[in-house]
Design an enzyme around this catalytic site. Structure first.
Site, PDB file in Angstrom:
ATOM      1  N   ASP A  87      13.974  50.333  44.154  1.00  0.00           N
ATOM      2  CA  ASP A  87      13.153  51.056  43.186  1.00  0.00           C
ATOM      3  C   ASP A  87      11.674  50.994  43.573  1.00  0.00           C
ATOM      4  O   ASP A  87      11.338  50.912  44.759  1.00  0.00           O
ATOM      5  CB  ASP A  87      13.375  50.466  41.789  1.00  0.00           C
ATOM      6  CG  ASP A  87      13.406  51.534  40.713  1.00  0.00           C
ATOM      7  OD1 ASP A  87      12.342  52.100  40.418  1.00  0.00           O
ATOM      8  OD2 ASP A  87      14.494  51.798  40.166  1.00  0.00           O
ATOM      9  N   HIS A 123       8.883  51.667  36.735  1.00  0.00           N
ATOM     10  CA  HIS A 123      10.301  52.042  36.715  1.00  0.00           C
ATOM     11  C   HIS A 123      11.201  50.882  37.120  1.00  0.00           C
ATOM     12  O   HIS A 123      12.168  50.541  36.430  1.00  0.00           O
ATOM     13  CB  HIS A 123      10.492  53.232  37.653  1.00  0.00           C
ATOM     14  CG  HIS A 123      11.801  53.940  37.541  1.00  0.00           C
ATOM     15  ND1 HIS A 123      12.927  53.534  38.214  1.00  0.00           N
ATOM     16  CD2 HIS A 123      12.163  55.044  36.838  1.00  0.00           C
ATOM     17  CE1 HIS A 123      13.924  54.364  37.943  1.00  0.00           C
ATOM     18  NE2 HIS A 123      13.487  55.283  37.103  1.00  0.00           N
ATOM     19  N   SER A 305      18.714  56.411  34.889  1.00  0.00           N
ATOM     20  CA  SER A 305      18.104  55.258  35.563  1.00  0.00           C
ATOM     21  C   SER A 305      18.334  53.984  34.776  1.00  0.00           C
ATOM     22  O   SER A 305      18.559  52.913  35.349  1.00  0.00           O
ATOM     23  CB  SER A 305      16.592  55.457  35.698  1.00  0.00           C
ATOM     24  OG  SER A 305      16.260  56.182  36.832  1.00  0.00           O
TER      25      SER A 305
END
Length: 434
Positions: A87, A123, A305
């Protein structure tokens, strides 16, 4: 996030951060070469993201209530299982993640490369928290496998100096998965998708090769199916994103879609025959970057996600409790113990249904297919407190105390009785009255 299915080389995050002022996340044109963004451009400084509501910090999130995964901790907490997060990095300053966070790797573009434990976009930090955030006083949120270890494989900045989303080449995703396997990961969470329509045959082969390598090393790849605003509209909602599209052919890949709080399919969740299971993807709470103008301990995320790490955490729980279980057995157990939809299985939209961590750890499965080795029944639950031993110990201690008192009493009484030749004693006041 905006449609980016056809952006440069088709690589995209499977979801973005939820903006409290609007449902969509920040996004924008992609850059062909990622450069280090200025601090002011990082997501935790963006006013559009808003502060996480203080009143909700101490409350458990709806996915925790829906999945009840904290009940699974009496059987397994994921101890000893390294989970790689491919990520934007994982923020090392978050107190719920710090105890479980390894150094990891950084293959992002630009110079310098600050390391896997740096996250400008937020994220990767959200994803890691869903997997392994530890419970701490005053915060209601905790991850699925709070004793699992996180290996951050940072392969994108995720954001540029103008606050726009950035994307690395798809080959970097395959490369990052391979590096995660080499780093000792037993589970690899991939919440980044690559649109198959724009992949070259060589890149497709690279994804297939890394799925085969994962199978050889008993490593499970858990991949997001992606969101419809990230796919080419001509392809429709069917799964065309890698590595999730490999789930139909590899036991080493699980493809994860998303659901809303109502239990219905998350409206942007990409679906198709490859979907294995689904998990919460709407207004998911997780760890964030607690610095900057709008940073906070927790933040919201939307999209597949954030459905994916719920499954990665469950795989970590299973691998910790059943270290000899094969990938085929793990995938079969996750499928069979899911909360099934009332349709033929697998359902095109929901796969085998909503992940159920407690059932995955405890349910006895019978009559597995002939090509699957027998799945051993679960271990017995942890024994209750040994009340009998405690009772016996208290009785022994009480008896010893009583015996000591008897000895002391005898030491005082016997000499006096001998001096009086065992005649009854006379009270002093009676002597004075004579």
């Amino acid at each position: 996030m905006r449609n980016c299915g056809r952006v440069w080389l088709g690589i995209s995050m499977a979801a973005g951060l939820v903006l409290l002022s609007q449902p969509a996340a920040l996004a924008g044109p992609t850059a062909t070469v990622e450069t280090r963004p200025v601090e002011a451009a990082c997501t935790y400084n963006n006013p559009a993201i808003g502060h996480f509501p203080t009143s909700l910090v101490s409350q458990p999130s709806w996915p925790q209530q829906r999945l009840q995964y904290q009940q699974a901790w009496q059987y397994s907490t994921g101890a000893g299982i390294p989970v790689a997060v491919v990520d934007s990095g994982v923020d090392a300053s978050n107190r719920q993640l710090r105890p479980n966070l390894r150094t990891g790797l950084d293959i992002s573009g630009g110079t310098p490369q600050p390391g896997g434990t740096t996250d400008c976009y937020g994220h990767g930090t959200l994803v890691a928290g869903i997997i392994a955030a530890r419970p701490v006083p005053g915060i209601g949120f905790a991850g699925v496998a709070p004793n699992a270890q996180i290996i951050p494989i940072r392969e994108t900045w995720g954001i540029d100096s103008q606050g726009n989303q950035t994307h690395p080449p798809p080959i970097k995703v395959a490369e990052a998965i391979g590096l995660a396997i080499s780093a000792g990961a037993r589970v690899v969470n991939v919440s980044i998708t690559a649109d198959s329509a724009s992949l070259s045959p060589q890149v497709r082969k690279a994804f297939v090769a890394v799925a085969q390598r994962a199978a050889q090393h008993n490593v499970m790849i858990v991949a997001a199916t992606g969101n419809t605003d990230e796919s080419d509209s001509t392809n429709g909602p069917l799964v065309v994103n890698y590595p999730a599209a490999l789930a139909a052919n590899f036991d080493s890949v699980i493809a994860v879609g998303g659901i809303k709080q109502t239990g219905a399919l998350y409206e942007k969740s990409v679906y198709g025959a490859e979907v294995t299971v689904v998990a919460p993807a709407d207004a998911v709470v997780s760890t964030f970057i607690d610095r900057g103008t709008y940073g906070s301990a927790l933040q919201y995320g939307n999209g597949t996600s954030f459905a994916t790490p719920f499954v990665s955490g469950t795989v970590a729980l299973l691998k910790s409790r059943y270290p000899n279980m094969s990938l085929k057995q793990i995938k079969y157990r996750i499928e069979q113990t899911a909360d099934h939809p009332s349709t033929d299985l697998p359902d095109q939209k929901l796969g085998y249904g909503v992940i159920d961590p407690v059932a995955a750890l405890t349910e006895v499965l019978t009559n597995p297919p002939s090509d699957i080795a027998p799945v051993l029944p679960p271990l017995a639950p942890p024994p209750p407190p040994d009340v009998r031993t405690r009772t016996i110990a208290l009785a022994v201690a009480g008896g010893a105390t009583l015996a000591t008192l008897c000895v002391v009493a005898a030491a005082l009484v016997i000499p006096r009785g001998r001096r009086r030749r065992w005649q009854p004693g006379v009270r002093p006041e009676l002597i004075d009255s004579r």
